[in-house]
Motif scaffolding. Sequence first.
Motif, PDB file in Angstrom:
ATOM      1  N   TRP A 127      -2.460  -6.592  -9.384  1.00 48.77           N
ATOM      2  CA  TRP A 127      -1.630  -6.255  -8.231  1.00 48.77           C
ATOM      3  C   TRP A 127      -0.589  -5.224  -8.665  1.00 48.77           C
ATOM      4  N   LEU A 128      -0.378  -4.216  -7.817  1.00 46.02           N
ATOM      5  CA  LEU A 128       0.585  -3.179  -8.153  1.00 46.02           C
ATOM      6  C   LEU A 128       1.371  -2.756  -6.923  1.00 46.02           C
ATOM      7  N   THR A 129       2.512  -2.129  -7.175  1.00 48.20           N
ATOM      8  CA  THR A 129       3.347  -1.620  -6.094  1.00 48.20           C
ATOM      9  C   THR A 129       3.359  -0.102  -6.115  1.00 48.20           C
ATOM     10  N   LEU A 130       3.406   0.476  -4.921  1.00 46.66           N
ATOM     11  CA  LEU A 130       3.560   1.916  -4.722  1.00 46.66           C
ATOM     12  C   LEU A 130       4.680   2.080  -3.715  1.00 46.66           C
ATOM     13  N   GLY A 131       5.867   2.436  -4.212  1.00 44.64           N
ATOM     14  CA  GLY A 131       7.061   2.247  -3.414  1.00 44.64           C
ATOM     15  C   GLY A 131       7.590   3.417  -2.652  1.00 44.64           C
ATOM     16  N   GLY A 132       7.198   3.568  -1.433  1.00 41.77           N
ATOM     17  CA  GLY A 132       7.656   4.501  -0.429  1.00 41.77           C
ATOM     18  C   GLY A 132       8.831   5.411  -0.683  1.00 41.77           C
ATOM     19  N   TYR A 139       3.629   0.097  -0.414  1.00 40.79           N
ATOM     20  CA  TYR A 139       2.403  -0.678  -0.473  1.00 40.79           C
ATOM     21  C   TYR A 139       2.443  -1.683  -1.617  1.00 40.79           C
ATOM     22  N   VAL A 140       1.706  -2.781  -1.441  1.00 38.62           N
ATOM     23  CA  VAL A 140       1.259  -3.589  -2.556  1.00 38.62           C
ATOM     24  C   VAL A 140      -0.252  -3.503  -2.512  1.00 38.62           C
ATOM     25  N   VAL A 141      -0.866  -3.285  -3.679  1.00 43.60           N
ATOM     26  CA  VAL A 141      -2.295  -3.004  -3.749  1.00 43.60           C
ATOM     27  C   VAL A 141      -2.969  -4.020  -4.664  1.00 43.60           C
ATOM     28  N   LYS A 142      -4.053  -4.594  -4.170  1.00 43.93           N
ATOM     29  CA  LYS A 142      -4.862  -5.537  -4.948  1.00 43.93           C
ATOM     30  C   LYS A 142      -6.053  -4.783  -5.526  1.00 43.93           C
ATOM     31  N   VAL A 143      -6.292  -4.940  -6.830  1.00 47.57           N
ATOM     32  CA  VAL A 143      -7.367  -4.218  -7.510  1.00 47.57           C
ATOM     33  C   VAL A 143      -8.332  -5.212  -8.156  1.00 47.57           C
ATOM     34  N   ASP A 144      -9.606  -5.075  -7.839  1.00 46.09           N
ATOM     35  CA  ASP A 144     -10.636  -5.876  -8.492  1.00 46.09           C
ATOM     36  C   ASP A 144     -10.909  -5.254  -9.858  1.00 46.09           C
ATOM     37  N   PRO A 145     -10.576  -5.937 -10.967  1.00 42.83           N
ATOM     38  CA  PRO A 145     -10.721  -5.315 -12.287  1.00 42.83           C
ATOM     39  C   PRO A 145     -12.163  -5.074 -12.703  1.00 42.83           C
ATOM     40  N   LEU A 155       3.483  -2.820   3.235  1.00 48.06           N
ATOM     41  CA  LEU A 155       4.626  -3.711   3.417  1.00 48.06           C
ATOM     42  C   LEU A 155       5.669  -3.134   4.376  1.00 48.06           C
ATOM     43  N   THR A 156       5.658  -1.823   4.546  1.00 45.33           N
ATOM     44  CA  THR A 156       6.566  -1.220   5.526  1.00 45.33           C
ATOM     45  C   THR A 156       6.203  -1.691   6.923  1.00 45.33           C
ATOM     46  N   GLY A 160       8.667  -4.562   7.112  1.00 34.17           N
ATOM     47  CA  GLY A 160       9.791  -3.630   7.161  1.00 34.17           C
ATOM     48  C   GLY A 160      10.321  -3.213   5.806  1.00 34.17           C
ATOM     49  N   CYS A 161       9.501  -3.315   4.782  1.00 30.72           N
ATOM     50  CA  CYS A 161       9.921  -2.938   3.428  1.00 30.72           C
ATOM     51  C   CYS A 161       9.879  -1.422   3.285  1.00 30.72           C
ATOM     52  N   ALA A 162      11.016  -0.824   2.918  1.00 32.14           N
ATOM     53  CA  ALA A 162      11.077   0.627   2.767  1.00 32.14           C
ATOM     54  C   ALA A 162      10.796   1.076   1.347  1.00 32.14           C
ATOM     55  N   PHE A 163      11.033   0.213   0.372  1.00 33.16           N
ATOM     56  CA  PHE A 163      10.856   0.581  -1.036  1.00 33.16           C
ATOM     57  C   PHE A 163      10.569  -0.672  -1.843  1.00 33.16           C
ATOM     58  N   ASP A 164       9.488  -0.632  -2.624  1.00 34.95           N
ATOM     59  CA  ASP A 164       9.193  -1.763  -3.502  1.00 34.95           C
ATOM     60  C   ASP A 164       8.993  -1.256  -4.920  1.00 34.95           C
ATOM     61  N   ASN A 165       9.210  -2.156  -5.874  1.00 30.47           N
ATOM     62  CA  ASN A 165       9.075  -1.739  -7.260  1.00 30.47           C
ATOM     63  C   ASN A 165       8.534  -2.889  -8.099  1.00 30.47           C
ATOM     64  N   ALA A 166       9.403  -3.747  -8.599  1.00 31.52           N
ATOM     65  CA  ALA A 166       8.962  -4.821  -9.488  1.00 31.52           C
ATOM     66  C   ALA A 166       8.190  -5.891  -8.728  1.00 31.52           C
ATOM     67  N   LEU A 167       7.268  -6.527  -9.422  1.00 33.37           N
ATOM     68  CA  LEU A 167       6.568  -7.668  -8.854  1.00 33.37           C
ATOM     69  C   LEU A 167       6.192  -8.624  -9.978  1.00 33.37           C
ATOM     70  N   ALA A 168       5.919  -9.872  -9.589  1.00 30.12           N
ATOM     71  CA  ALA A 168       5.592 -10.904 -10.573  1.00 30.12           C
ATOM     72  C   ALA A 168       4.700 -11.939  -9.927  1.00 30.12           C
TER      73      ALA A 168
END
Length: 204
Positions: A127-132, A139-145, A155-156, A160-168
């Motif tokens: 899972w990764l973030t691409l932050g507007g 976006y949060v993006v799910k990747v099949d490895p 997520l926007t 209503g998420c305008a910017f994302d970065n860290a995730l866990a």
Amino acid sequence: GNGIVRLTETGGVKEYAVPHTEDYSGLAVGADQRFYVGAYDPSTFQGYVDAITQSGTATAYLIGTLSTTDNLSGGVAEGPDGNIWFVEYHHVAKITTSGTITQYPFPNSSYYANPGDIVRGSDGNMWLTLGGAGVNPAYVVKVDPSTGTMTSYNLTSLVGCAFDNALAEGPDGNVWVDCSTSIVRVTPAGVATAFPTPSNAAAG
């Protein structure tokens, strides 16, 4: 100086020199017990993955030949396939312990502002973030490895998420995303729920 620092439980410190001196992003331990860090050389605009052994021997792997698309700016994480996964401006990519890099273009092949973090989810996906940041949606993006197939969640639009970065990965099996003024829970199926941070202050 610039490097990777090992801190022991008793307070001992050892610094390991790295091949590149600026703009490191992310750190992960590979299946070969080397430390992998994402690197960016501002003099050439090229991205690298630098691997360092516990004895301090470093190897630099050039991500690609196009400085406009192959520079690295996001997180680094070990995947369930034993490879190291990392986030670039135009791709998510993996590197084997022998140094072979495979890139997977983002779904719409467009430039994403602020490539973010990456984590291995409990569902076996990356899972990764691409932050507007006002340029593109967050976006949060799910990747099949196993295939590199991606599923994007805007997520926007969803919360209503305008910017994302860290995730866990959370103990509940969901992925949790720092969405600046809220923390967003995303289930493996992509259901997003936002929880405002205290006083609606930026989470970081």
